[in-house]
Design a protein around this motif. Structure first.
Motif, mmCIF file in Angstrom:
data_model
loop_
_atom_site.group_PDB
_atom_site.id
_atom_site.type_symbol
_atom_site.label_atom_id
_atom_site.label_comp_id
_atom_site.label_asym_id
_atom_site.label_seq_id
_atom_site.Cartn_x
_atom_site.Cartn_y
_atom_site.Cartn_z
ATOM 1 N N PRO A 189 -0.069 26.394 48.894
ATOM 2 C CA PRO A 189 -1.188 27.000 48.200
ATOM 3 C C PRO A 189 -1.721 26.322 47.004
ATOM 4 N N LEU A 190 -2.084 25.146 47.273
ATOM 5 C CA LEU A 190 -2.468 24.511 45.709
ATOM 6 C C LEU A 190 -3.653 25.107 45.116
ATOM 7 N N ALA A 195 -3.138 26.633 52.585
ATOM 8 C CA ALA A 195 -2.993 27.884 52.440
ATOM 9 C C ALA A 195 -4.051 28.312 51.370
ATOM 10 N N PRO A 196 -5.400 28.710 51.669
ATOM 11 C CA PRO A 196 -6.104 28.118 52.807
ATOM 12 C C PRO A 196 -6.204 26.807 52.667
ATOM 13 N N PRO A 197 -6.620 26.131 53.867
ATOM 14 C CA PRO A 197 -7.045 24.602 53.818
ATOM 15 C C PRO A 197 -8.305 24.274 53.059
ATOM 16 N N LEU A 239 -9.090 24.851 50.070
ATOM 17 C CA LEU A 239 -9.363 25.587 48.789
ATOM 18 C C LEU A 239 -9.229 24.524 47.485
ATOM 19 N N ALA A 240 -8.123 23.807 47.332
ATOM 20 C CA ALA A 240 -7.753 23.003 46.251
ATOM 21 C C ALA A 240 -8.774 22.043 45.934
ATOM 22 N N GLY A 241 -9.382 21.340 46.882
ATOM 23 C CA GLY A 241 -10.830 20.652 46.866
ATOM 24 C C GLY A 241 -11.922 21.401 46.200
ATOM 25 N N GLU A 242 -12.229 22.689 46.789
ATOM 26 C CA GLU A 242 -13.330 23.302 46.403
ATOM 27 C C GLU A 242 -13.153 23.796 44.834
#
Length: 489
Positions: free
Chosen positions: A365-366, A391-393, A395-398
């Protein structure tokens, strides 16, 4: 005032190509990773080596001065020597100095394997022979090499047509390698010990550990007895590698943990059971912090407010060949960042707070951890992860995109992503966001230099800036001492 020429699209592409290669040369060792097998790693890495050598040969050679791993350093040396005819006279001179300096820093077994590969490939030009001759001449103990790396030394001597044993050893070295039955007695103590170990059990304890181990196995010597008696002959790394094995046999070989390199020490700690780590908490934590302080040096405490997102998800378990390597890098980076920072906030993806007891488990969950880290408004945010945010896929980039474009466009918080895993499919380490620079990392000791290198991955600088950076690294690399500890990784 004359304006500087604008960076062209071709410049940016060239810089990106070279950075792709540098990331691969830092992280990939051609071994299986969690998400890709050995064949994919080899195919991807071979393509990058060939592509960069052909298109950017000076920068390819200059990579030897960077913090790349030993596997890729040996590959670069081999490919430069195999293609010597493609370089100009000036390029060959620089390459020769870089090769000599890098070989002096490589572990002896790696260099001897390289020499065997050059012989198998029939690379026997004058420069290759001179490089082999000079490297062998600089070895501190030829007798030790003859006993410990016998086949490698024989191969190198034959390939480079080197005279052995002509001075200083009564001509014994050549006889030992090529005609061992010619002499009934050797004057050189180590050669004599090897000869006597064939019929005198006590003599094997005068040999290097790896050689004595073979004699002990043939003689059926009890493992515990052997380890206790051979302990004074073991190197520091041999002690560390065998400490757990020795404990199984209730033998005391000892180990100076405070003298170990930080990332290797982190790997050793992760190899212990959770119960052992808890029981030895003070010893292990003290050793890790001491190694981190040595690594930080004069930069200790100078990084201000630092937050770190550290990946201890299941994929940090690595592979059978690189067991827990990504987690070892993250753990070592944790202690180094603690030493570098003025105030420090570590956030593990699992939510654990006890760094000494981390182990690979669960999803990644990054994005959630990044929200927690950015909420503390750090001056620096360092992410150590393989980049498989799930977790979720996505999300970190967003989170990173929104932070950089809307919440912190001035860049008050410096964000960098260090990735210890090479993604063979994409020919690069996996990135979280185009707005955040990413660099490959293999050893936490290289973190400060990689944070500097990562700025070139933001896509705003061209090959001229990158070349200037690498030229500076080359000058410093060639100006440094060339000593390296036997057996260093």
């Amino acid at each position: 005032m004359r304006a500087e020429p604008a960076t062209t699209h071709a410049d940016l592409v060239a810089a990106e190509d070279v950075l792709l290669f540098v990331n691969a040369a830092i992280t990939s060792t051609g071994q299986r990773e969690f998400h890709s097998d050995e064949a994919a790693q080899h195919m991807s890495l071979d393509f990058l080596h060939e592509y960069v050598r052909v298109n950017y040969r000076p920068l390819y050679a200059a990579s030897l001065a960077l913090d790349i791993n030993d596997h890729n350093a040996a590959l670069i040396v081999r490919r430069l020597l195999e293609s010597a005819g493609e370089a100009s006279a000036g390029e060959r001179r620089v390459e020769g100095r870089l090769i000599a300096a890098r070989l002096a820093r490589l572990p002896a077994p790696r260099v001897y394997r390289l020499f065997r590969a050059l012989r198998a490939a029939k690379v026997n030009n004058r420069r290759t022979r001179a490089i082999m001759r000079d490297w062998l001449a600089a070895r501190p103990d030829p007798a030790l090499d003859a006993v410990k790396y016998r086949s490698g030394l024989k191969c190198a001597a034959r390939h480079a047509h080197l005279p052995l044993g002509s001075t200083g050893d009564h001509g014994e070295l050549g006889d030992f390698l090529f005609a061992p039955g010619r002499r009934r007695h050797y004057v050189t103590p180590l050669l004599s010990a090897w000869q006597r170990a064939h019929y005198e059990q006590g003599a094997l304890y005068d040999l290097p550990f790896t050689v004595a181990e073979g004699f002990a196995a043939k003689r059926g010597i009890d493992r515990r007895t052997f380890l206790e008696r051979i302990a004074p002959r073991m190197t520091r790394l041999e002690r560390l590698r065998l400490q757990e094995s020795a404990r199984t046999h209730r033998a005391d070989v000892g180990s100076d943990l405070t003298g170990m390199p930080l990332t290797r020490l982190a790997g050793y700690v992760l190899g212990l059971s959770l119960d052992d780590r808890a029981a030895r908490r003070a010893e292990l934590t003290g050793a890790l912090r001491a190694a981190a302080r040595r690594t930080a040096g004069a930069e200790a405490g100078t990084w201000g407010r630092v937050a770190a997102v550290l990946d201890d998800s299941f994929s940090a378990s690595g592979s059978r060949q690189k067991r827990q390597r990504p987690l070892a890098v993250a753990l070592a980076c944790h202690f180094l960042l603690e030493a570098l920072s003025g105030s420090y906030l570590p956030l593990w993806t699992s939510g654990r707070r006890d760094a000494l007891l981390v182990h690979p488990y669960g999803p990644t969950p990054l994005g959630m951890r990044l929200l927690d880290a950015l909420e503390s408004a750090p001056e620096r945010l360092v992410i150590v992860s393989d980049g498989w945010d799930n977790a979720p896929p996505g999300l970190a980039g967003e989170v990173l995109r929104a932070w950089r474009t809307a919440l912190d466009p001035e860049g008050r918080t410096a964000v960098v992503h260090l990735n210890p895993v090479y993604d063979a499919e994409d020919f690069d380490v996996r990135r979280l966001s185009a707005s955040v620079p990413t660099a490959g990392v293999r050893n936490a000791e290289d973190l400060p230099a990689l944070v500097q290198l990562a700025r070139f991955a933001e896509g705003r600088t061209g090959v001229a800036e990158l070349r200037a950076h690498m030229d500076d690294r080359v000058r410093r690399f060639l100006g440094e001492g060339t000593g390296r500890q036997e057996g260093a990784a």
